[in-house]
Motif scaffolding. Sequence first.
Motif, PDB file in Angstrom:
ATOM      1  N   CYS A 107       4.747  10.553  -6.332  1.00  0.00           N
ATOM      2  CA  CYS A 107       5.673  10.713  -7.454  1.00  0.00           C
ATOM      3  C   CYS A 107       5.238  11.814  -8.430  1.00  0.00           C
ATOM      4  CB  CYS A 107       5.850   9.371  -8.183  1.00  0.00           C
ATOM      5  SG  CYS A 107       6.920   9.460  -9.640  1.00  0.00           S
ATOM      6  N   PRO A 108       3.982  11.833  -8.928  1.00  0.00           N
ATOM      7  CA  PRO A 108       3.585  12.926  -9.830  1.00  0.00           C
ATOM      8  C   PRO A 108       3.659  14.302  -9.179  1.00  0.00           C
ATOM      9  CG  PRO A 108       2.044  11.094  -9.965  1.00  0.00           C
ATOM     10  CD  PRO A 108       2.929  10.816  -8.791  1.00  0.00           C
ATOM     11  N   SER A 158       0.832  -1.206   0.000  1.00  0.00           N
ATOM     12  CA  SER A 158       0.000   0.000   0.000  1.00  0.00           C
ATOM     13  C   SER A 158       0.863   1.251   0.000  1.00  0.00           C
ATOM     14  CB  SER A 158      -0.922  -0.002   1.222  1.00  0.00           C
ATOM     15  OG  SER A 158      -1.803  -1.103   1.207  1.00  0.00           O
ATOM     16  N   PRO A 183       9.645   1.078  -7.208  1.00  0.00           N
ATOM     17  CA  PRO A 183       8.828   0.071  -6.514  1.00  0.00           C
ATOM     18  C   PRO A 183       9.664  -0.985  -5.797  1.00  0.00           C
ATOM     19  CG  PRO A 183       7.830   0.587  -8.622  1.00  0.00           C
ATOM     20  CD  PRO A 183       9.151   1.306  -8.589  1.00  0.00           C
ATOM     21  N   TRP A 242       8.849   4.451 -12.033  1.00  0.00           N
ATOM     22  CA  TRP A 242       8.185   3.161 -11.873  1.00  0.00           C
ATOM     23  C   TRP A 242       9.090   1.985 -12.228  1.00  0.00           C
ATOM     24  CZ3 TRP A 242       3.413   5.362 -14.897  1.00  0.00           C
ATOM     25  CH2 TRP A 242       2.734   6.251 -14.060  1.00  0.00           C
ATOM     26  N   ASP A 281       3.104   5.959  -2.711  1.00  0.00           N
ATOM     27  CA  ASP A 281       4.318   6.700  -3.057  1.00  0.00           C
ATOM     28  C   ASP A 281       4.426   6.917  -4.565  1.00  0.00           C
ATOM     29  OD1 ASP A 281       7.283   7.478  -2.020  1.00  0.00           O
ATOM     30  OD2 ASP A 281       7.426   6.419  -3.928  1.00  0.00           O
ATOM     31  N   GLN A 282       4.180   5.874  -5.336  1.00  0.00           N
ATOM     32  CA  GLN A 282       4.412   5.953  -6.773  1.00  0.00           C
ATOM     33  C   GLN A 282       3.243   6.550  -7.559  1.00  0.00           C
ATOM     34  OE1 GLN A 282       7.490   5.151  -8.498  1.00  0.00           O
ATOM     35  NE2 GLN A 282       7.877   5.624  -6.345  1.00  0.00           N
ATOM     36  N   LEU A 283       2.028   6.346  -7.110  1.00  0.00           N
ATOM     37  CA  LEU A 283       0.869   6.818  -7.862  1.00  0.00           C
ATOM     38  C   LEU A 283       0.433   8.225  -7.470  1.00  0.00           C
ATOM     39  CD1 LEU A 283      -1.298   3.559  -7.960  1.00  0.00           C
ATOM     40  CD2 LEU A 283       0.232   4.466  -9.729  1.00  0.00           C
ATOM     41  N   PHE A 284       0.735   8.638  -6.250  1.00  0.00           N
ATOM     42  CA  PHE A 284       0.303   9.954  -5.787  1.00  0.00           C
ATOM     43  C   PHE A 284       1.482  10.889  -5.520  1.00  0.00           C
ATOM     44  CE2 PHE A 284      -3.195   7.091  -4.760  1.00  0.00           C
ATOM     45  CZ  PHE A 284      -4.285   7.784  -5.265  1.00  0.00           C
ATOM     46  N   CYS A 324       7.691   9.882 -14.516  1.00  0.00           N
ATOM     47  CA  CYS A 324       7.006   8.871 -13.694  1.00  0.00           C
ATOM     48  C   CYS A 324       7.317   7.467 -14.193  1.00  0.00           C
ATOM     49  CB  CYS A 324       5.500   9.113 -13.715  1.00  0.00           C
ATOM     50  SG  CYS A 324       4.971  10.593 -12.799  1.00  0.00           S
ATOM     51  N   GLN A 325       7.391   7.294 -15.501  1.00  0.00           N
ATOM     52  CA  GLN A 325       7.750   5.985 -16.040  1.00  0.00           C
ATOM     53  C   GLN A 325       9.150   5.563 -15.582  1.00  0.00           C
ATOM     54  OE1 GLN A 325       6.977   6.734 -20.311  1.00  0.00           O
ATOM     55  NE2 GLN A 325       5.587   4.977 -20.245  1.00  0.00           N
ATOM     56  N   ALA A 358       2.373   1.781  -3.428  1.00  0.00           N
ATOM     57  CA  ALA A 358       1.375   2.294  -4.369  1.00  0.00           C
ATOM     58  C   ALA A 358       1.110   3.781  -4.136  1.00  0.00           C
ATOM     59  CB  ALA A 358       0.073   1.500  -4.234  1.00  0.00           C
TER      60      ALA A 358
END
Length: 238
Positions: free
Chosen positions: A158-159, A148, A200, A196, A153-156, A192-193, A151
Amino acid sequence: MKLFGAVIVSSCLAAQAFGVTPVVSQTKGLVKPALVTNKSPLRQKNVAELSPLFRDPTITRGGAIPGLQAYSDALDKNPITMKALTSLVGWLLGDLLAQVFIAGGPIDYKRLATLSFFGFIYHGPSGHYFYNWLDEKVPGTDAVPVFSKVAIDQLFWCPIFMSVFFTYLGLVNGDSFATIGNKIKNDLFTACQGSWKVWPIVHLINFKFVSNKWRIPYINAVQIAFNMFLSLLGTKKA
């Protein structure tokens, strides 16, 4: 210690997989050699005084890594300042390596200072507050909280972080808001890519084994390489 134990067990299993088996002595009734009559100096309590191989614990702070205990104490007393300074060093090294080994040109000291200051003013302090918040809201090191956190960290985060990064560089360079907006529009997904592909796995280790206090130092140790990518992407023309 869990990670160290896993490495040892994995090594033993790998050795067995390749057919490496321990050699069992066929000699029976071995007699202890005459010279081996006392405890090894390494097993005695005053080993630091007996062996020159060991550092004097009253002089060297941090055990095997000089200064580690002093750094740890500073993290406890001034966490935000120390994490900001740690990020400054991480971003400085990342951009310096990018300029020397990837760009191959003369060092742009203005760019180096700009990115180093970003590490100091934003990356370290924001990371301190974000990971404190994340650990408070999603406690634990089991599979569910760890995945969790990764997720979130990377989806919210990071952008948001990347958008702040591009905005900061644009403002420092005197770009208009329209130019900054185009930069974010064109390069945010690419940034972001890139994240990713790296973070992770890094954060699975981070949230599973690394304590909150050491998250920013751990991240900066890994991020030196990632900052090389960011420094090149961030200084690319919009």
